[in-house]
Design an enzyme around this catalytic site. Structure first.
Site, mmCIF file in Angstrom:
data_model
loop_
_atom_site.group_PDB
_atom_site.id
_atom_site.type_symbol
_atom_site.label_atom_id
_atom_site.label_comp_id
_atom_site.label_asym_id
_atom_site.label_seq_id
_atom_site.Cartn_x
_atom_site.Cartn_y
_atom_site.Cartn_z
ATOM 1 C CG ASP A 1 -1.875 1.125 1.308
ATOM 2 O OD1 ASP A 1 -1.914 1.939 0.366
ATOM 3 O OD2 ASP A 1 -2.631 1.202 2.305
ATOM 4 C CG HIS B 1 -1.528 5.369 3.324
ATOM 5 N ND1 HIS B 1 -1.603 6.293 4.332
ATOM 6 C CD2 HIS B 1 -2.454 4.415 3.620
ATOM 7 C CE1 HIS B 1 -2.509 5.930 5.211
ATOM 8 N NE2 HIS B 1 -3.045 4.796 4.806
ATOM 9 C CD GLU C 1 -4.601 -0.399 -0.560
ATOM 10 O OE1 GLU C 1 -5.216 0.343 0.229
ATOM 11 O OE2 GLU C 1 -4.379 -1.603 -0.330
ATOM 12 C CD GLU D 1 -7.248 3.408 1.639
ATOM 13 O OE1 GLU D 1 -6.599 4.176 2.370
ATOM 14 O OE2 GLU D 1 -7.020 2.177 1.566
ATOM 15 C CG HIS E 1 -10.018 1.119 3.573
ATOM 16 N ND1 HIS E 1 -10.485 2.150 4.369
ATOM 17 C CD2 HIS E 1 -8.691 1.024 3.833
ATOM 18 C CE1 HIS E 1 -9.489 2.654 5.061
ATOM 19 N NE2 HIS E 1 -8.398 1.989 4.768
#
Length: 390
Positions: free
Chosen positions: A197, A199, A223, A249, A299
């Site tokens: 991820d 982010h 991700e 998400e 998520h």
């Protein structure tokens, strides 16, 4: 039957405050549980839930679509914002819990019945602090955490092995990410699925570089390689690598997911049930995923009601592949709620239950032991002192 109250109950769980929403009816003992957890916005969400109560108290709780439309449309600013979307979601989840209890069936049977025997869960390793990202022992730490996750029964896990970067940097962060992911792969072998991820920290160009460098490790998915506000760039990254790209998400409502899917921007969409508009809206999003033959993996780093709702959704949704599950954020997590779904410890597989609704009940006495506290600050600054994305 009428709604008599909509309540928000806050429970501090270290990194975030869980916001549990209870919708109460005039039938004795009949209420529903939802969740509207939004870190760093707890007080705003609680206020928004109270605003929602003014719209729906006195209404029939089983008219879920009707009430969803009321919460979304009956004010000048539609429920597209994250605070209003989260408050709506919490109420909506609770309404589905009530409907299942009214009919005496779990929610997944309200949506056509189970399409699978279990929902696979994956764990989260977390990520290092900004000052730790380039420490020489950081790859070793990721490898140890990965091995520990497998020992706990997970066959898949996610990590934040990509460090925060400025819009353009040299090879150091890319090579560091490679070393961390290599350590995880060496620790668990090829039979375990690894997700990374970002982010949404990187710029589109840095996201390209990270995606290309990590392609060699055959990730289950990569991700949020750049800001979700840049769907064209996410699509370009997806076209540039064979690794499945995951995102979604932070999106509220079905419309931005439709844009992602129309542009072929990802292989996995990740709506958050507690933010995107609740179970009512996420089922519309899931229908879009089915049309585009794209996987859905919600998520879910929040509390136990969010997890119960995510599992119920997975049991009835064809495009659903796996569910995020936080299991050790606080040692008393299992005390705050009754067990909603039995979980096989080997493989971490959540099974269906015959309990009506979401199959979960919150212990408000335990909640009261953990009152609201300001969330832990999560701040990122680059080496030159400029602000980065957490």
């Amino acid at each position: 039957m009428k709604i008599t109250a909509v309540e928000a109950h806050v429970c501090n769980a270290r990194m975030r405050n869980w916001v549990f929403v209870r919708v109460v009816t005039d039938e004795q003992g009949l209420h529903g549980w939802g969740e509207a957890t939004l870190e760093w916005h707890t007080r705003a969400v609680v206020g928004a839930v109270e605003d929602m109560a003014d719209l729906i108290v006195g209404e029939d709780p089983t008219r879920i679509e009707h009430l969803w439309q009321m919460m979304f449309r009956q004010h000048f600013w539609h429920g597209n914002g994250i605070v209003r979307g989260t408050a709506m979601s919490g109420v909506d989840i609770a309404l589905w819990d009530i409907l299942g209890k009214v009919h005496g069936v779990p929610c997944h049977k309200l949506w056509g019945g189970p399409v699978r025997d279990y929902v696979r869960l994956y764990g989260h390793l977390g990520g290092g602090k900004m000052e730790d990202f380039y420490e020489s022992d950081e790859p070793q730490r990721f490898g140890e955490l990965a091995a520990g996750m497998v020992e706990r029964g997970f066959t898949a896990f996610k990590s934040m092995a990509v460090p925060p970067t400025m819009p353009l940097e040299g090879l150091a962060p890319v090579r560091h990410a490679e070393r961390c992911v290599a350590a995880m792969r060496d620790a668990v072998g090829d039979e375990i699925d690894i997700m990374v991820d970002c982010h949404a920290r990187p710029s589109p160009r840095m996201g390209h570089l990270f995606a290309s460098a990590l392609e060699q490790f055959d990730l289950f998915w990569f991700e949020e390689p750049c800001w979700p506000e840049r769907p064209d760039d996410i699509a370009a990254i997806q076209r540039s690598v064979r690794t499945p790209i995951a995102t979604g998400e932070r999106l509220v409502g079905a419309a931005p997911f439709n844009e992602l899917l129309t542009k072929g921007a990802c292989s996995v969409i990740q709506p958050d049930i507690t933010h995107c508009g609740g179970l009512t809206e996420v089922r519309r999003i899931a229908a879009l995923a089915e049309i585009h033959r794209v996987a859905l993996a919600p998520h879910n780093p929040q509390g136990p009601v969010s997890t119960a709702a995510s599992i119920e959704l997975g049991l009835a949704t064809p495009s659903y592949i796996i569910c995020e599950a936080v299991t050790s954020d606080v040692p008393w997590r299992d005390e705050v709620a009754t067990t909603s779904h039995p979980i096989d410890p080997v493989g971490m597989l959540a099974r269906a239950t015959d309990k009506p609704g979401l199959g979960i009940e919150i212990d408000l006495d335990v909640v009261a032991k953990h009152p609201f506290e300001p969330e832990l600050p999560q701040q990122v600054f680059y080496a030159d002192g400029s602000v980065g994305d957490w």
